[in-house]
Each structure stands twice: as structure tokens, then as C-alpha cells.
Design an enzyme around this catalytic site. Structure first.
Site, PDB file in Angstrom:
ATOM      1  N   ASP A 236      -5.989  -7.961   2.320  1.00 24.61           N
ATOM      2  CA  ASP A 236      -5.788  -9.416   2.209  1.00 24.61           C
ATOM      3  C   ASP A 236      -6.714  -9.994   1.140  1.00 24.61           C
ATOM      4  O   ASP A 236      -6.304 -10.835   0.345  1.00 24.61           O
ATOM      5  CB  ASP A 236      -6.062 -10.095   3.560  1.00 24.61           C
TER       6      ASP A 236
ATOM      7  N   ASN B 123       0.870  -1.164   0.000  1.00 27.81           N
ATOM      8  CA  ASN B 123       0.000   0.000   0.000  1.00 27.81           C
ATOM      9  C   ASN B 123       0.918   1.229   0.000  1.00 27.81           C
ATOM     10  O   ASN B 123       2.143   1.086  -0.077  1.00 27.81           O
ATOM     11  CB  ASN B 123      -0.998  -0.027   1.169  1.00 27.81           C
TER      12      ASN B 123
ATOM     13  N   THR C 229     -11.026  -3.829   7.696  1.00 28.00           N
ATOM     14  CA  THR C 229      -9.999  -4.792   8.108  1.00 28.00           C
ATOM     15  C   THR C 229      -9.970  -5.966   7.128  1.00 28.00           C
ATOM     16  O   THR C 229     -11.003  -6.535   6.802  1.00 28.00           O
ATOM     17  CB  THR C 229     -10.297  -5.340   9.527  1.00 28.00           C
TER      18      THR C 229
HETATM   19  O1  RIB Z   1      -4.641  -7.599   7.525  1.00 26.29           O
HETATM   20  C1  RIB Z   1      -5.486  -7.719   8.627  1.00 26.29           C
HETATM   21  C2  RIB Z   1      -4.936  -8.700   9.598  1.00 26.29           C
HETATM   22  O2  RIB Z   1      -3.732  -8.188  10.123  1.00 26.29           O
HETATM   23  C3  RIB Z   1      -5.824  -9.001  10.752  1.00 26.29           C
HETATM   24  O3  RIB Z   1      -6.522 -10.192  10.541  1.00 26.29           O
HETATM   25  C4  RIB Z   1      -4.906  -9.087  11.954  1.00 26.29           C
HETATM   26  O4  RIB Z   1      -4.888 -10.353  12.486  1.00 26.29           O
HETATM   27  C5  RIB Z   1      -3.540  -8.662  11.423  1.00 26.29           C
HETATM   28  O5  RIB Z   1      -2.633  -9.702  11.398  1.00 26.29           O
END
Ligand code: RIB
Length: 309
Positions: free
Chosen positions: A248, A183, A244
Site C-alpha cells: 500500500d 504483485n 503489512t
Molecule cells: O494491505 C494490507 C491491508 O490489507 C491491511 O491493512 C488489512 O486491513 C487488509 O485489508
């Protein structure tokens, strides 16, 4: 089926929802408490599995209930966990504060994840030999990524590095990746020098010999640096409930799409769709979409070539 191997941290994540973030010395009440397994690699593995990939996940856990719960969760998601166990450490633990606009502040105790070893990775070399693509990050020791890259070179398998959380990484090592996905602030950490604006990034990366990168910019979309070209993608409008794990979800989708033979541009478009869907639900696990959900909700994203500085 396409085989993806992911490495990463796994542990419990505790989510506390607050109206606004603290100032030093302030005590506040949380509106809700929720707990689920997580970790960047863990989230990426689950996300990729829901998107249809066959996923192996390397991790390191302690000898405790949290570690067992994470591995059980993965199996239910169809992910194949390959877990090193470090009996002297606790499984990782994260505390995630989310505010009323879906922003977050995350604190991670790495625990056993910081004990993952290159030896364990080399012992399991056959998993890498059988993979189509590798997805790595920074939530475990860097010498594990060095070991994975050696195997990747040996077997001719491309590796993506999601350099999160931010950390300075040796440029020679960084150049060995097929693709990196920082990022904005991670990009600055990698470059080791400030960029006043996003439009400076492509030239700075190219000057260091990095010619392929996807820089994620949250609500600002994403930037694809591919050789001489830089393409800017807008984000899809989405009412964020909880951001959050959006990064990912993005990385997993990018990997799955590339494995299925898509171009980098198409893969970024797919990843933007998956990330936009992932933020609509609270926490991480409930929001990671299935392949079917993405198909039903897919929206075209219109990229344009960026003028660089
Ligand atoms: O990218 C988010 C994640 O980063 C969360 O799930 C937390 O556990 C951290 O590791």
C-alpha cells in the site's frame, strides 16, 4: 497541490504477533495485541497524504463505532473521507498475524465495503472531475471500478489499479487503466495462466494487450513493464519488522510521484524507498513515512534492463 482520489475498504485491523504460523488444529499464544484502522485503500490514502498529496477517499462503512473511528482517523491525517453508509452491515474487520521475520497472514471480513455502489460513485462525480489521478484496488465490488473508469474516461483522468487481493479481471477492463500494479501472485491471477518465472511475465502481459505494469516482488524489488522495455529494480536492504501495508505504501508513493511529474522509472525508485521505510515499524500506521522522512532517508536504486524469456 496534486489531488489524488483513492477508493477502498476501511475498518479495524487487529494485529497478533506470533512466533510462527499455525498448522491445522494448533492453538498458539500471541506475543502482542494491537488494533488500528486499516484496509488497502485506507492505508494508501493515509500514505499518500503523508507524502504531500491532497487525498479524497471513497469508502463504505456500517453505522458503528469502528466506522466512525476510521473516518475520524482519516480527518486527523488530512484525508477527506467520502463515505457511503450501509446500516445493514458492519464496518470491515481484519485480523493480521505477523511472525518473527515480519511476514504476515491476513484475513479480511469485508462487511460494509462489499456494499459500496456505482450509484454512490456517480453521485459524487465532481470529486473525480477535480482529481489529477485515481488509485483503485480490489477490496470492494468491481462494478464500482467500472463506474470510476467511465468517469475517468469522461474527464480524461488516469487511473491506477492495484489488483489486490488477487482476483481474475476482465482483460478489456484491465486495458483501460493507465497502469496496473500487481504483485507476483496477483499477476498470475490476472493472466489466468502460470508463469514459471518472473521473466515470463512481460511477454505474457504484452500478449494480452497490457503494456504498462509495475510488478512488485517484495524482497525481489519490482519490475517495470513500459511498452517494449522491461526494467528490473532491486529492493533496498531493510530489516523488516512488519511488512503489512508495504504494498500500500508502494502504491501511494508511486501515485504521488507520478502526479508530481516524475517518469515511471523515478516513480518506482521513490516507491521502493517509501516501501522500505514503511516496514521498519510494527503494524501499518506507525511505519508510513512523511515526505520529509523520505527526503532525509532517500537512497538511489539502480535499475537495469531485464532480459526476457
Ligand atoms: O494491505 C494490507 C491491508 O490489507 C491491511 O491493512 C488489512 O486491513 C487488509 O485489508
Amino acid at each position: 497541490i496534486m489531488k489524488l482520489t483513492v477508493l477502498g475498504l476501511c475498518g479495524q485491523s487487529v494485529f497478533l504477533e506470533v512466533e510462527h504460523f499455525h498448522v491445522p488444529g494448533e492453538t498458539i499464544h500471541a506475543k502482542s495485541l494491537h488494533s488500528e484502522p486499516g484496509g488497502k485503500g485506507f492505508n494508501q490514502a493515509v500514505a499518500a497524504s503523508r507524502l504531500g498529496a491532497e487525498v479524497s477517499f471513497f469508502t463504505c462503512v456500517g453505522q458503528d463505532g469502528e466506522g466512525t473511528a476510521c473516518l475520524e482517523f482519516l480527518k486527523k491525517e488530512g484525508v477527506y473521507p467520502i463515505a457511503q453508509v450501509d446500516a445493514s452491515s458492519r464496518t470491515a474487520y481484519a485480523c493480521v498475524l505477523t511472525d518473527c521475520v515480519g511476514e504476515n497472514r491476513v484475513t479480511v471480513y469485508q462487511g460494509a465495503s462489499s456494499k459500496m455502489t456505482p450509484e454512490f460513485i456517480r453521485e459524487k462525480r465532481e470529486v473525480f472531475a477535480q482529481s489529477d489521478l485515481l488509485l483503485l484496488n480490489n477490496e470492494y465490488p468491481m462494478d464500482c471500478n467500472v463506474a470510476v473508469l467511465e468517469l475517468a474516461e469522461q474527464y480524461g483522468i488516469p487511473a491506477i489499479l492495484n489488483p489486490a487481493p488477487a482476483q481474475k479481471i476482465d482483460m478489456e477492463l484491465l486495458r483501460k487503466f493507465f497502469l496496473i500494479t500487481p504483485n507476483y501472485s496477483e499477476a498470475i491471477s490476472l493472466l489466468g495462466e502460470p508463469a514459471n518465472c518472473v521473466r515470463h511475465l512481460p511477454a505474457l502481459f504484452r500478449a494480452k494487450g497490457i503494456c504498462r505494469a509495475v510488478v512488485t516482488l517484495g524482497r525481489g524489488g519490482a519490475l517495470l513493464i513500459d511498452g517494449e522495455q522491461t526494467i528490473s529494480f532491486p529492493a533496498l536492504p531493510s530489516r523488516a519488522r512488519d511488512t503489512t501495508g508495504a504494498g500500500d505504501a508502494f502504491n501511494a508513493a508511486l501515485a504521488v510521484s507520478l502526479m508530481s511529474g516524475s517518469s515511471l522509472e523515478k516513480a518506482v525508485e521513490y516507491a521502493i524507498n517509501v516501501a522500505a521505510l514503511s516496514v521498519r515499524e510494527p503494524y501499518v500506521m506507525p511505519g508510513l513515512p512523511t515526505k520529509q522522512q523520505v527526503k532525509l532517508n532517500f537512497k538511489p536504486v539502480h535499475p537495469r534492463e531485464m532480459e526476457e524469456l
